[in-house]
Design a protein around this motif. Structure first.
Motif, PDB file in Angstrom:
ATOM      1  N   MET A   1       0.841  -1.189   0.000  1.00 52.03           N
ATOM      2  CA  MET A   1       0.000   0.000   0.000  1.00 52.03           C
ATOM      3  C   MET A   1       0.885   1.250   0.000  1.00 52.03           C
ATOM      4  SD  MET A   1      -2.870   1.169   2.815  1.00 52.03           S
ATOM      5  CE  MET A   1      -3.553  -0.493   2.869  1.00 52.03           C
ATOM      6  N   ARG A   2       0.640   2.130  -0.940  1.00 47.73           N
ATOM      7  CA  ARG A   2       1.432   3.351  -1.091  1.00 47.73           C
ATOM      8  C   ARG A   2       0.714   4.490  -0.365  1.00 47.73           C
ATOM      9  NH1 ARG A   2       4.258   3.895  -5.975  1.00 47.73           N
ATOM     10  NH2 ARG A   2       2.923   5.649  -6.583  1.00 47.73           N
ATOM     11  N   ILE A   3       1.405   5.107   0.593  1.00 48.62           N
ATOM     12  CA  ILE A   3       0.768   6.043   1.521  1.00 48.62           C
ATOM     13  C   ILE A   3       1.487   7.388   1.535  1.00 48.62           C
ATOM     14  CG2 ILE A   3       0.157   6.433   3.947  1.00 48.62           C
ATOM     15  CD1 ILE A   3       0.125   3.364   4.271  1.00 48.62           C
ATOM     16  N   VAL A   4       0.707   8.476   1.671  1.00 49.99           N
ATOM     17  CA  VAL A   4       1.278   9.798   1.921  1.00 49.99           C
ATOM     18  C   VAL A   4       0.713  10.323   3.239  1.00 49.99           C
ATOM     19  CG1 VAL A   4       1.650  10.335  -0.507  1.00 49.99           C
ATOM     20  CG2 VAL A   4      -0.506  10.994   0.579  1.00 49.99           C
ATOM     21  N   ILE A   5       1.467  11.194   3.892  1.00 49.64           N
ATOM     22  CA  ILE A   5       1.102  11.729   5.198  1.00 49.64           C
ATOM     23  C   ILE A   5       0.957  13.234   5.089  1.00 49.64           C
ATOM     24  CG2 ILE A   5       1.828  12.003   7.600  1.00 49.64           C
ATOM     25  CD1 ILE A   5       3.540   9.430   7.197  1.00 49.64           C
ATOM     26  N   VAL A   6      -0.179  13.755   5.546  1.00 49.39           N
ATOM     27  CA  VAL A   6      -0.423  15.195   5.524  1.00 49.39           C
ATOM     28  C   VAL A   6      -0.693  15.662   6.947  1.00 49.39           C
ATOM     29  CG1 VAL A   6      -1.792  17.061   4.547  1.00 49.39           C
ATOM     30  CG2 VAL A   6      -1.458  14.944   3.228  1.00 49.39           C
ATOM     31  N   ASP A   7       0.276  16.360   7.526  1.00 46.94           N
ATOM     32  CA  ASP A   7       0.155  16.834   8.905  1.00 46.94           C
ATOM     33  C   ASP A   7       1.093  18.012   9.086  1.00 46.94           C
ATOM     34  OD1 ASP A   7       0.577  16.967  11.914  1.00 46.94           O
ATOM     35  OD2 ASP A   7      -0.815  15.284  11.823  1.00 46.94           O
ATOM     36  N   ASP A   8       0.665  19.015   9.826  1.00 46.41           N
ATOM     37  CA  ASP A   8       1.499  20.209   9.983  1.00 46.41           C
ATOM     38  C   ASP A   8       2.517  20.101  11.114  1.00 46.41           C
ATOM     39  OD1 ASP A   8      -0.758  20.252  11.683  1.00 46.41           O
ATOM     40  OD2 ASP A   8      -0.515  22.402  12.047  1.00 46.41           O
ATOM     41  N   HIS A   9       2.534  18.974  11.823  1.00 45.23           N
ATOM     42  CA  HIS A   9       3.505  18.788  12.910  1.00 45.23           C
ATOM     43  C   HIS A   9       4.604  17.807  12.484  1.00 45.23           C
ATOM     44  CE1 HIS A   9      -0.073  20.224  15.170  1.00 45.23           C
ATOM     45  NE2 HIS A   9       0.855  20.837  15.886  1.00 45.23           N
ATOM     46  N   PRO A  10       5.845  18.264  12.388  1.00 44.43           N
ATOM     47  CA  PRO A  10       6.952  17.403  11.935  1.00 44.43           C
ATOM     48  C   PRO A  10       7.099  16.117  12.742  1.00 44.43           C
ATOM     49  CG  PRO A  10       7.647  19.686  12.004  1.00 44.43           C
ATOM     50  CD  PRO A  10       6.306  19.636  12.663  1.00 44.43           C
ATOM     51  N   LEU A  11       6.952  16.209  14.059  1.00 45.27           N
ATOM     52  CA  LEU A  11       7.133  15.016  14.894  1.00 45.27           C
ATOM     53  C   LEU A  11       6.058  13.972  14.614  1.00 45.27           C
ATOM     54  CD1 LEU A  11       8.186  16.442  18.391  1.00 45.27           C
ATOM     55  CD2 LEU A  11       9.596  15.166  16.764  1.00 45.27           C
ATOM     56  N   VAL A  12       4.838  14.439  14.368  1.00 44.73           N
ATOM     57  CA  VAL A  12       3.755  13.504  14.047  1.00 44.73           C
ATOM     58  C   VAL A  12       4.032  12.815  12.722  1.00 44.73           C
ATOM     59  CG1 VAL A  12       1.299  13.307  13.480  1.00 44.73           C
ATOM     60  CG2 VAL A  12       2.027  14.791  15.359  1.00 44.73           C
ATOM     61  N   ARG A  13       4.458  13.603  11.721  1.00 41.23           N
ATOM     62  CA  ARG A  13       4.754  13.014  10.408  1.00 41.23           C
ATOM     63  C   ARG A  13       5.858  11.961  10.524  1.00 41.23           C
ATOM     64  NH1 ARG A  13       5.015  18.391   8.902  1.00 41.23           N
ATOM     65  NH2 ARG A  13       7.221  18.200   8.340  1.00 41.23           N
ATOM     66  N   LYS A  14       6.918  12.297  11.230  1.00 45.09           N
ATOM     67  CA  LYS A  14       8.039  11.358  11.361  1.00 45.09           C
ATOM     68  C   LYS A  14       7.629  10.116  12.142  1.00 45.09           C
ATOM     69  CE  LYS A  14      10.679  14.064   9.068  1.00 45.09           C
ATOM     70  NZ  LYS A  14      10.925  13.749   7.633  1.00 45.09           N
ATOM     71  N   GLY A  15       6.822  10.315  13.183  1.00 48.38           N
ATOM     72  CA  GLY A  15       6.362   9.172  13.964  1.00 48.38           C
ATOM     73  C   GLY A  15       5.509   8.233  13.151  1.00 48.38           C
ATOM     74  N   LEU A  16       4.588   8.798  12.365  1.00 50.79           N
ATOM     75  CA  LEU A  16       3.739   7.974  11.506  1.00 50.79           C
ATOM     76  C   LEU A  16       4.572   7.232  10.471  1.00 50.79           C
ATOM     77  CD1 LEU A  16       0.788  10.456  10.910  1.00 50.79           C
ATOM     78  CD2 LEU A  16       0.657   8.279  12.131  1.00 50.79           C
ATOM     79  N   ALA A  17       5.519   7.936   9.872  1.00 49.54           N
ATOM     80  CA  ALA A  17       6.369   7.314   8.858  1.00 49.54           C
ATOM     81  C   ALA A  17       7.148   6.145   9.452  1.00 49.54           C
ATOM     82  CB  ALA A  17       7.322   8.346   8.255  1.00 49.54           C
ATOM     83  N   SER A  18       7.634   6.321  10.675  1.00 47.35           N
ATOM     84  CA  SER A  18       8.402   5.258  11.335  1.00 47.35           C
ATOM     85  C   SER A  18       7.543   4.026  11.577  1.00 47.35           C
ATOM     86  CB  SER A  18       8.969   5.767  12.669  1.00 47.35           C
ATOM     87  OG  SER A  18       9.889   6.804  12.464  1.00 47.35           O
ATOM     88  N   VAL A  19       6.304   4.251  12.017  1.00 51.21           N
ATOM     89  CA  VAL A  19       5.388   3.133  12.274  1.00 51.21           C
ATOM     90  C   VAL A  19       5.064   2.397  10.981  1.00 51.21           C
ATOM     91  CG1 VAL A  19       3.030   2.538  12.950  1.00 51.21           C
ATOM     92  CG2 VAL A  19       4.361   4.127  14.330  1.00 51.21           C
ATOM     93  N   LEU A  20       4.759   3.150   9.938  1.00 50.42           N
ATOM     94  CA  LEU A  20       4.326   2.537   8.683  1.00 50.42           C
ATOM     95  C   LEU A  20       5.455   1.791   7.979  1.00 50.42           C
ATOM     96  CD1 LEU A  20       2.075   5.425   7.311  1.00 50.42           C
ATOM     97  CD2 LEU A  20       1.361   3.351   8.495  1.00 50.42           C
ATOM     98  N   THR A  21       6.660   2.313   8.052  1.00 46.80           N
ATOM     99  CA  THR A  21       7.774   1.675   7.349  1.00 46.80           C
ATOM    100  C   THR A  21       8.215   0.368   8.016  1.00 46.80           C
ATOM    101  OG1 THR A  21       9.309   3.139   8.539  1.00 46.80           O
ATOM    102  CG2 THR A  21       8.656   3.792   6.319  1.00 46.80           C
ATOM    103  N   LEU A  22       7.691   0.084   9.190  1.00 44.69           N
ATOM    104  CA  LEU A  22       7.989  -1.197   9.833  1.00 44.69           C
ATOM    105  C   LEU A  22       7.254  -2.345   9.149  1.00 44.69           C
ATOM    106  CD1 LEU A  22       7.837  -0.226  13.627  1.00 44.69           C
ATOM    107  CD2 LEU A  22       9.885  -0.721  12.260  1.00 44.69           C
TER     108      LEU A  22
END
Length: 214
Positions: A1-22
């Motif tokens: 599944m190919r996903i993009v993240i839209v959020d104005d908080h850098p820490l939230v974006r990075k946290g989500l990316a870390s979870v998903l890339t696992l």
């Protein structure tokens, strides 16, 4: 599944990316901080799914989703939010979002939600169960899970996992016709109106456990 993240908080974006890339089945194509960046990202990357913050600074994630669909963006949209305001959830349902997930959810719950949505079904966070009930028929407080037979409880748990009748029939070794009968009985006994409410009820009652597979 190919996903993009839209959020104005850098820490939230990075946290989500870390979870998903696992998860090997999920690929993060990019991130955006506002509506303009998001539209550019949708058009350039053509994702399968977009995780969109409900509030993007002074902008609305729901407005972004509405505009994106008007412009022909066909990916699935999942709203991420810390809001439990009834009007936010109701509007999200009205515009037909594919998922509504609270930011307080555990990583495994988010992964579970995205897998359900990836199969073409909708997912609403159990944390908004009360909102769903208030926006439809209310649940009868006198109707409890103890009224269910053991098999009906098993079917309810499978509903909570977002499984179809066919999935449930295979998991429990019963026919799809029997599954349909059990689902009807579950809805009647618990005072619920549809499978979505049953799934939310199962999660809210803690019947469903989550396991993350890499």
């Amino acid at each position: 599944m190919r996903i993009v993240i839209v959020d104005d908080h850098p820490l939230v974006r990075k946290g989500l990316a870390s979870v998903l890339t696992l998860n090997e089945s999920m690929e993060v194509l990019g991130e955006a901080t506002n509506s303009r960046e998001a539209m550019d990202l949708f058009c350039s990357s053509k994702p399968d799914l977009a995780l969109v913050d409900l509030r993007l600074g002074n902008e609305s994630g729901l407005d972004l989703i509405t505009n994106a669909r008007k412009q022909g963006i066909t990916c699935k949209f999942v709203v991420l939010t810390s809001s439990t305001e009834e009007e936010d959830f109701i509007r999200a349902k009205e515009i037909g979002v594919d998922g509504y997930v609270l930011k307080e959810a555990f990583p495994e719950e988010l992964i579970h939600a995205l897998r359900i949505i990836g199969k073409g079904r909708k997912y609403y966070d159990p944390g908004v169960l009360d909102l769903v009930m208030r926006s439809g028929d209310s649940i009868d407080e006198d109707k409890h899970i103890e009224q269910l037979t053991p098999k009906e409880k098993e079917v309810l748990i499978e509903l909570g996992k977002g499984h179809s009748n066919k999935d449930i029939s295979l998991a429990l070794y019963i026919t799809e016709y029997t599954v349909k009968k059990h689902v009807s009985q579950i809805l009647a006994k618990l005072g619920l109106t549809d499978r979505t409410q049953a799934a939310l009820y199962a999660n809210a009652k803690g019947l469903v456990t989550y396991t993350v597979h890499s």
